[in-house]
Design a protein around this motif. Structure first.
Motif, PDB file in Angstrom:
ATOM      1  N   ARG A  89     -56.498  -3.844  26.710  1.00 15.21           N
ATOM      2  CA  ARG A  89     -55.720  -4.465  27.784  1.00 15.21           C
ATOM      3  C   ARG A  89     -56.281  -3.969  29.104  1.00 15.21           C
ATOM      4  O   ARG A  89     -56.643  -2.799  29.222  1.00 15.21           O
ATOM      5  CB  ARG A  89     -54.255  -4.075  27.650  1.00 15.21           C
ATOM      6  CG  ARG A  89     -53.374  -4.661  28.749  1.00 15.21           C
ATOM      7  CD  ARG A  89     -51.941  -4.279  28.547  1.00 15.21           C
ATOM      8  NE  ARG A  89     -51.347  -5.271  27.652  1.00 15.21           N
ATOM      9  CZ  ARG A  89     -50.061  -5.405  27.453  1.00 15.21           C
ATOM     10  NH1 ARG A  89     -49.204  -4.599  28.050  1.00 15.21           N
ATOM     11  NH2 ARG A  89     -49.598  -6.323  26.647  1.00 15.21           N
ATOM     12  N   ASN A  94     -52.650  -8.021  32.562  1.00 14.92           N
ATOM     13  CA  ASN A  94     -52.689  -9.481  32.456  1.00 14.92           C
ATOM     14  C   ASN A  94     -53.664  -9.997  31.407  1.00 14.92           C
ATOM     15  O   ASN A  94     -53.520 -11.108  30.922  1.00 14.92           O
ATOM     16  CB  ASN A  94     -53.064 -10.101  33.803  1.00 14.92           C
ATOM     17  CG  ASN A  94     -52.063  -9.735  34.873  1.00 14.92           C
ATOM     18  OD1 ASN A  94     -50.870  -9.773  34.647  1.00 14.92           O
ATOM     19  ND2 ASN A  94     -52.571  -9.346  36.034  1.00 14.92           N
ATOM     20  N   THR A 120     -56.639 -13.081  21.922  1.00 10.99           N
ATOM     21  CA  THR A 120     -55.608 -12.151  22.366  1.00 10.99           C
ATOM     22  C   THR A 120     -54.635 -11.861  21.225  1.00 10.99           C
ATOM     23  O   THR A 120     -54.549 -12.621  20.258  1.00 10.99           O
ATOM     24  CB  THR A 120     -54.866 -12.703  23.597  1.00 10.99           C
ATOM     25  OG1 THR A 120     -53.971 -11.704  24.066  1.00 10.99           O
ATOM     26  CG2 THR A 120     -54.111 -13.965  23.274  1.00 10.99           C
ATOM     27  N   THR A 122     -51.349 -11.239  21.843  1.00 11.08           N
ATOM     28  CA  THR A 122     -50.005 -11.598  22.274  1.00 11.08           C
ATOM     29  C   THR A 122     -50.107 -12.775  23.246  1.00 11.08           C
ATOM     30  O   THR A 122     -51.049 -12.835  24.034  1.00 11.08           O
ATOM     31  CB  THR A 122     -49.273 -10.404  22.935  1.00 11.08           C
ATOM     32  OG1 THR A 122     -47.994 -10.842  23.396  1.00 11.08           O
ATOM     33  CG2 THR A 122     -50.043  -9.832  24.082  1.00 11.08           C
ATOM     34  N   PRO A 123     -49.183 -13.705  23.208  1.00  9.10           N
ATOM     35  CA  PRO A 123     -49.275 -14.866  24.100  1.00  9.10           C
ATOM     36  C   PRO A 123     -49.105 -14.520  25.583  1.00  9.10           C
ATOM     37  O   PRO A 123     -49.428 -15.336  26.442  1.00  9.10           O
ATOM     38  CB  PRO A 123     -48.153 -15.785  23.619  1.00  9.10           C
ATOM     39  CG  PRO A 123     -47.320 -15.003  22.696  1.00  9.10           C
ATOM     40  CD  PRO A 123     -48.082 -13.798  22.275  1.00  9.10           C
ATOM     41  N   ARG A 124     -48.642 -13.328  25.897  1.00  9.74           N
ATOM     42  CA  ARG A 124     -48.461 -12.938  27.298  1.00  9.74           C
ATOM     43  C   ARG A 124     -49.764 -12.556  27.985  1.00  9.74           C
ATOM     44  O   ARG A 124     -49.819 -12.408  29.194  1.00  9.74           O
ATOM     45  CB  ARG A 124     -47.475 -11.775  27.405  1.00  9.74           C
ATOM     46  CG  ARG A 124     -46.064 -12.164  26.979  1.00  9.74           C
ATOM     47  CD  ARG A 124     -45.157 -10.972  27.005  1.00  9.74           C
ATOM     48  NE  ARG A 124     -45.640 -10.031  25.983  1.00  9.74           N
ATOM     49  CZ  ARG A 124     -45.389  -8.743  25.969  1.00  9.74           C
ATOM     50  NH1 ARG A 124     -44.669  -8.198  26.917  1.00  9.74           N
ATOM     51  NH2 ARG A 124     -45.842  -7.976  25.012  1.00  9.74           N
ATOM     52  N   LEU A 125     -50.814 -12.353  27.225  1.00  9.28           N
ATOM     53  CA  LEU A 125     -52.100 -11.944  27.774  1.00  9.28           C
ATOM     54  C   LEU A 125     -53.128 -13.062  27.645  1.00  9.28           C
ATOM     55  O   LEU A 125     -53.013 -13.929  26.787  1.00  9.28           O
ATOM     56  CB  LEU A 125     -52.623 -10.699  27.051  1.00  9.28           C
ATOM     57  CG  LEU A 125     -51.759  -9.448  27.119  1.00  9.28           C
ATOM     58  CD1 LEU A 125     -52.367  -8.352  26.249  1.00  9.28           C
ATOM     59  CD2 LEU A 125     -51.613  -8.968  28.542  1.00  9.28           C
ATOM     60  N   ARG A 126     -54.134 -13.011  28.488  1.00  6.55           N
ATOM     61  CA  ARG A 126     -55.256 -13.940  28.398  1.00  6.55           C
ATOM     62  C   ARG A 126     -56.503 -13.174  27.987  1.00  6.55           C
ATOM     63  O   ARG A 126     -56.675 -12.010  28.364  1.00  6.55           O
ATOM     64  CB  ARG A 126     -55.487 -14.629  29.740  1.00  6.55           C
ATOM     65  CG  ARG A 126     -54.340 -15.568  30.099  1.00  6.55           C
ATOM     66  CD  ARG A 126     -54.593 -16.230  31.421  1.00  6.55           C
ATOM     67  NE  ARG A 126     -54.436 -15.210  32.468  1.00  6.55           N
ATOM     68  CZ  ARG A 126     -54.806 -15.361  33.727  1.00  6.55           C
ATOM     69  NH1 ARG A 126     -55.371 -16.479  34.114  1.00  6.55           N
ATOM     70  NH2 ARG A 126     -54.619 -14.399  34.611  1.00  6.55           N
TER      71      ARG A 126
END
Length: 142
Positions: A89, A94, A120, A122-126
């Motif tokens: 991360r 982000n 990724t 998790t869907p919160r990260l790109r």
């Protein structure tokens, strides 16, 4: 009695000590060191010649100006190589990627690491590097 009896006892004792030390060698700690990419942008910490599945190696890398911090979980080991999966991360939180990595000793203090970036975790990260493979020439830093 001849003077040779003491010499035989010393030889037996030396062999016994040698056998005990060799049997303990696999459990003796090995100094952990750092692998650094030739570009200086990736560092893998706590690397040692003999890892076990489940060992975790922290690393940092810089990609497109972003510094990522991550961990490699070792899944398999062989003679001079390890394989595992990684997650990372960026420091802003982000961006983050995951995938597979293998590290192979080439010669002396030279290594090659191959990173297969899957995406990724998790869907919160790109993960802009998803689908890419990176090959890094590395050296062991002592």
């Amino acid at each position: 009695m001849t003077g040779n009896g003491g010499g035989k006892a010393m030889t037996i004792l030396q062999r016994l000590i040698g056998t005990v030390l060799l049997s303990l060698a696999p459990v003796l700690p090995v100094a952990a060191e750092t692998l650094i990419s030739d570009s200086g942008m990736t560092e893998i910490y706590d690397y040692q010649y003999s890892h076990l599945p489940g060992d975790v190696l922290p690393y940092t890398t810089e990609v497109n100006g972003r510094v990522y911090e991550g961990a490699i979980t070792v899944t398999s080991v062989g003679n001079g190589w390890i394989r595992g999966w990684f997650t990372d991360r960026d420091r802003a939180g982000n961006f983050g990627c995951s995938g597979d990595v293998s590290i192979q000793r080439v010669r002396g203090n030279r290594y090659i690491s191959i990173w297969r970036i899957r995406g990724t975790y998790t869907p919160r990260l790109r993960c802009p590097q998803a689908g890419m493979t990176a090959r890094l020439n590395m050296r062991l830093y002592r």
